[in-house]
Design an enzyme around this catalytic site. Structure first.
Site, PDB file in Angstrom:
ATOM      1  N   GLY A 185       8.832 -12.093  -8.392  1.00  0.00           N
ATOM      2  CA  GLY A 185       9.664 -13.280  -8.259  1.00  0.00           C
ATOM      3  C   GLY A 185       9.640 -14.161  -9.505  1.00  0.00           C
ATOM      4  O   GLY A 185       9.108 -13.771 -10.548  1.00  0.00           O
ATOM      5  N   GLY A 188      11.645 -10.944 -11.299  1.00  0.00           N
ATOM      6  CA  GLY A 188      11.995 -12.338 -11.100  1.00  0.00           C
ATOM      7  C   GLY A 188      13.457 -12.697 -11.271  1.00  0.00           C
ATOM      8  O   GLY A 188      13.801 -13.880 -11.319  1.00  0.00           O
ATOM      9  N   CYS A 217       2.156   0.827 -10.143  1.00  0.00           N
ATOM     10  CA  CYS A 217       1.848   0.001  -8.972  1.00  0.00           C
ATOM     11  C   CYS A 217       0.492  -0.666  -9.180  1.00  0.00           C
ATOM     12  O   CYS A 217      -0.517   0.005  -9.370  1.00  0.00           O
ATOM     13  CB  CYS A 217       1.847   0.841  -7.709  1.00  0.00           C
ATOM     14  SG  CYS A 217       1.918  -0.169  -6.260  1.00  0.00           S
ATOM     15  N   GLY A 221       0.804  -1.214   0.000  1.00  0.00           N
ATOM     16  CA  GLY A 221       0.000   0.000   0.000  1.00  0.00           C
ATOM     17  C   GLY A 221       0.836   1.263   0.000  1.00  0.00           C
ATOM     18  O   GLY A 221       0.439   2.290   0.547  1.00  0.00           O
TER      19      GLY A 221
HETATM   20  C1  FMN Z   1       7.384  -6.119  -1.039  1.00  0.00           C
HETATM   21  C2  FMN Z   1       7.433  -5.374  -2.343  1.00  0.00           C
HETATM   22  C3  FMN Z   1       7.209  -3.996  -2.362  1.00  0.00           C
HETATM   23  C4  FMN Z   1       7.286  -3.283  -3.555  1.00  0.00           C
HETATM   24  N1  FMN Z   1       7.102  -1.928  -3.544  1.00  0.00           N
HETATM   25  C5  FMN Z   1       7.268  -1.217  -4.693  1.00  0.00           C
HETATM   26  C6  FMN Z   1       7.213   0.196  -4.694  1.00  0.00           C
HETATM   27  O1  FMN Z   1       7.010   0.853  -3.677  1.00  0.00           O
HETATM   28  N2  FMN Z   1       7.396   0.835  -5.882  1.00  0.00           N
HETATM   29  C7  FMN Z   1       7.648   0.171  -7.044  1.00  0.00           C
HETATM   30  O2  FMN Z   1       7.838   0.814  -8.077  1.00  0.00           O
HETATM   31  N3  FMN Z   1       7.725  -1.185  -7.062  1.00  0.00           N
HETATM   32  C8  FMN Z   1       7.531  -1.882  -5.917  1.00  0.00           C
HETATM   33  N4  FMN Z   1       7.630  -3.251  -5.941  1.00  0.00           N
HETATM   34  C9  FMN Z   1       7.893  -3.937  -7.218  1.00  0.00           C
HETATM   35  C10 FMN Z   1       9.379  -4.202  -7.392  1.00  0.00           C
HETATM   36  O3  FMN Z   1      10.108  -3.004  -7.446  1.00  0.00           O
HETATM   37  C11 FMN Z   1       9.636  -5.003  -8.668  1.00  0.00           C
HETATM   38  O4  FMN Z   1       9.218  -4.255  -9.786  1.00  0.00           O
HETATM   39  C12 FMN Z   1       8.900  -6.330  -8.682  1.00  0.00           C
HETATM   40  O5  FMN Z   1       8.865  -6.906  -7.406  1.00  0.00           O
HETATM   41  C13 FMN Z   1       9.525  -7.324  -9.662  1.00  0.00           C
HETATM   42  O6  FMN Z   1      10.847  -7.622  -9.306  1.00  0.00           O
HETATM   43  P1  FMN Z   1      11.257  -8.949  -8.476  1.00  0.00           P
HETATM   44  O7  FMN Z   1      10.588 -10.096  -9.131  1.00  0.00           O
HETATM   45  O8  FMN Z   1      12.745  -8.975  -8.540  1.00  0.00           O
HETATM   46  O9  FMN Z   1      10.737  -8.733  -7.083  1.00  0.00           O
HETATM   47  C14 FMN Z   1       7.555  -3.977  -4.757  1.00  0.00           C
HETATM   48  C15 FMN Z   1       7.760  -5.354  -4.730  1.00  0.00           C
HETATM   49  C16 FMN Z   1       7.718  -6.064  -3.554  1.00  0.00           C
HETATM   50  C17 FMN Z   1       7.942  -7.545  -3.554  1.00  0.00           C
END
Ligand code: FMN
Ligand code: FAD
Ligand code: FES
Lengths: 254, 302
Positions: free
Chosen positions: B216, B243, B130, B74
């Protein structure tokens, strides 16, 4: 990972303390270490961090006091809950032979699992437990039969030592610190700070902290132990005094 | 600073191509300490809004049986007054810092971006993606014209580079083009993907917000495809995200067209992931006989 659990039993331990049994529909996958915790989801209400009080044969126990919506749900609701964990570092008793556990209030919660691990490793475990009102007390040997000596303290002076657990612990350790390999202390911050200050030089002291846990995964950062760059949910909750002195002092200013 | 892993992205020169993804810590000075100490070459903050936001009640994050996470934090953040302390801390640690921004209006975006620049930030990343916050995010990013307006307004008032982060949508290639046309120096692709998890015993969605963003391993092939498509269409500077869990994932993104990558979920499972990725990339380059990671960017395109 998320696991479902069915609430199967609740015991009233004393005026304020409850002990809940959950039957896990899948086991935790690993043997939890003493002082690790779980996040318990009360569907539609909240998710709250709770120390693992005991874990046996797919049953998980937590010991708690009602303080708000989440813990009220834990007491009053039946049916299915969610469990995430075990979370946090916990502690291993492998290298010790005598341990003193000091608890303030609900800090007594992790004792049953700690005691079982102590018994299994041939560790002699003594306990100091202090509460505000003596009506909160119960006989800890009912949940942790293997503990050695138990010393109680109450601030209303009706049972045991008259005063705070940290005062009793300080007096006790001044004479007996040499007998223990380590002291493990769970309770409110001011109590942990007190013990670290007064007993930290006599014996190795480990403290188990609390913070606002939201994600439990080192992502949201809400459990940061300001002003030190450590997260309770992944780095803790158990630390040596010298690792978290600044945090204990920082918070005590407020 | 010169080494085989050196990376130039959006006008910044970084020691290596691995940054953290926004929202993994990054809202508190102590979080910056933690991220810096785990090897990221630049720090991306949590997304900031004008006013502080409490975020949603727990459960806000759940690890899925199928792998990956579902989150609905959020956009919890301390509001604009929280930006300067983060920049100061990053400076102290010698790390470039990118402030992630979201707003309810163009004015909010520009206001926050100005605070970021005045605080000394290295760049801003506009979070137009988001997937689980009403009025913010994906609704903006999936309309190419809105992307254009926000990116143009912010780019026109800032001296520091503007990066635009987009989420999965049908018109992402078009949105990406619009962001670049509006002055974005680089694109971060992609954010989480709107998704759901239900507890089969209590019959309730697990997250308090019901919906969350999937991250992920499950989203990696999708993110990779988006990076590939956008690079093919625009030859843009891209920060790949989604991911990435190990060096082979990172290598795929580089070949698809990413100059840099961001790691989020994998860092939650493995605090050594940055070092492992860098080691793997170095060995990979060695096997291939390359001496600059930048020369591998986009090489899967014929
Ligand atoms: C717990 C959590 C909080 C996140 N908060 C934000 C955020 O505040 N702003 C944003 O642009 N992306 C946010 N993301 C998305 C990540 O920046 C990223 O784009 C997404 O998780 C995909 O990458 P990953 O698979 O390596 O986690 C969030 C992701 C996670 C898991
Ligand atoms: C690692 C850890 C282990 C814990 N183990 C136990 C235990 O074994 N037994 C027990 O009774 N209590 C334990 N607690 C405290 C327990 O989590 C809180 O009492 C509970 O979350 C309060 O929820 P609530 O909705 O009933 O009350 P709320 O109305 O939410 O809050 C009441 C009080 O609890 C504090 N609190 C609220 N949410 C949290 C949270 N997520 N984390 C920490 N504190 C919070 C608030 O600051 C407030 O003072 C533990 C906390 C942590 C961090
Ligand atoms: S509770 Fe989210 S980081 Fe610890």
């Amino acid at each position: 990972m998320f696991r479902s659990a069915k609430k199967t039993r609740i015991m009233i331990l004393s005026e304020k303390y409850y002990y809940v049994e959950f039957s896990l529909l899948e086991d935790l996958g690993v043997e939890p270490r003493p002082l690790q915790f779980v996040n318990i989801w009360i569907p539609g209400v909240d998710e709250v961090p709770m120390s693992i009080s005991q874990y046996t044969e797919e049953k998980l126990y937590v010991l708690f006091k009602v303080v708000g919506e989440g813990t009220r749900g834990l007491r009053d609701r039946w049916g299915f809950f969610g469990v995430k964990g075990p979370l946090g570092n916990g502690i291993s008793l492998n290298n010790y032979s005598r341990v003193l556990f000091i608890a303030g209030g609900t800090g007594i919660a992790p004792l049953p699992l700690l005691a079982r691990h102590a018994e299994r490793n041939g560790v002699e475990l003594d306990v100091i437990w202090g509460v505000k009102k003596s009506s909160e007390l119960f006989d800890v040997k009912t949940l942790a039969p293997s503990v050695n000596n138990v010393y109680y303290a109450s601030e209303d002076c009706i049972v045991g030592y008259c005063g705070r657990a940290s005062d009793l612990a300080e007096r006790f350790l001044r004479e007996h610190a040499w007998r223990y390999d380590i002291v493990i202390c769970v309770g409110p911050k001011n109590m942990l700070l007190d013990i670290c200050r007064k007993a930290g030089s006599l014996v190795d002291v480990y403290v188990s902290l609390e913070a606002i846990v939201k994600c439990g995964f080192g992502a949201c950062g809400s459990c940061i132990l300001k002003p030190i760059p450590k997260l309770l949910c992944t780095d803790g909750p158990v630390f040596k005094c010298n690792e978290v002195y600044k945090h204990l002092e920082w918070n005590s200013q407020y | 600073m010169s080494g085989i892993l050196n990376t130039r992205i959006a006008g910044l020169t970084l020691e290596h191509p691995v940054l953290n993804a926004s929202g993994i810590l990054g809202s508190d000075p102590e979080h910056i300490d933690i991220l810096a100490s785990h090897g990221f070459s630049a720090i991306v903050t949590k997304t900031f809004t004008l006013n502080p936001r409490e975020g949603y009640n727990p459960p806000i994050l759940v690890e899925l049986r199928s792998g990956g996470f579902l989150n609905a934090i959020g956009l919890a953040n301390p509001g604009i007054q929280g930006i300067k302390p983060l920049v100061d801390r990053a400076k102290l640690l010698g790390k470039p810092i990118i402030i992630s921004i979201s707003g309810n209006s163009i004015e909010e975006f520009t206001k926050i971006a100005e605070v970021a620049e005045d605080s000394g930030a290295s760049a801003v990343e506009l979070n137009l993606s988001c997937p689980h916050v009403k009025g913010l995010g994906l609704e903006l990013g999936s309309d190419p014209f809105t992307v254009f307006l926000v990116a143009r307004e912010v780019s026109s008032i800032l001296k520091i580079p503007v990066i635009v982060k987009l989420g999965l949508s049908d018109r992402i290639i078009e949105s990406a083009g619009k962001a670049l046309e509006a002055g974005a120096r680089a694109l971060t692709l992609i954010n989480t993907i709107r998704a759901l998890a239900i507890d089969i015993y209590s019959f309730k969605p697990i997250l308090s917000n019901i919906y969350g963003g999937l991250s992920g391993p499950p989203i990696k092939p999708i993110a990779l495809r988006v990076v590939y498509d956008v690079y093919r269409e625009h030859r843009a500077e891209i920060i790949g995200c989604g991911g990435i869990s190990n060096w082979t994932d990172a290598a795929e993104f580089i070949l698809a067209g990413a100059r840099a990558i961001q790691v989020g979920s994998a860092f939650l499972k493995n605090r050594k992931v940055v070092y492992e990725i860098l080691e793997g990339i170095k060995k990979w380059m060695n096997v291939l006989g390359y001496s600059s990671v930048e020369s591998l960017v986009g090489r899967s395109h014929v």
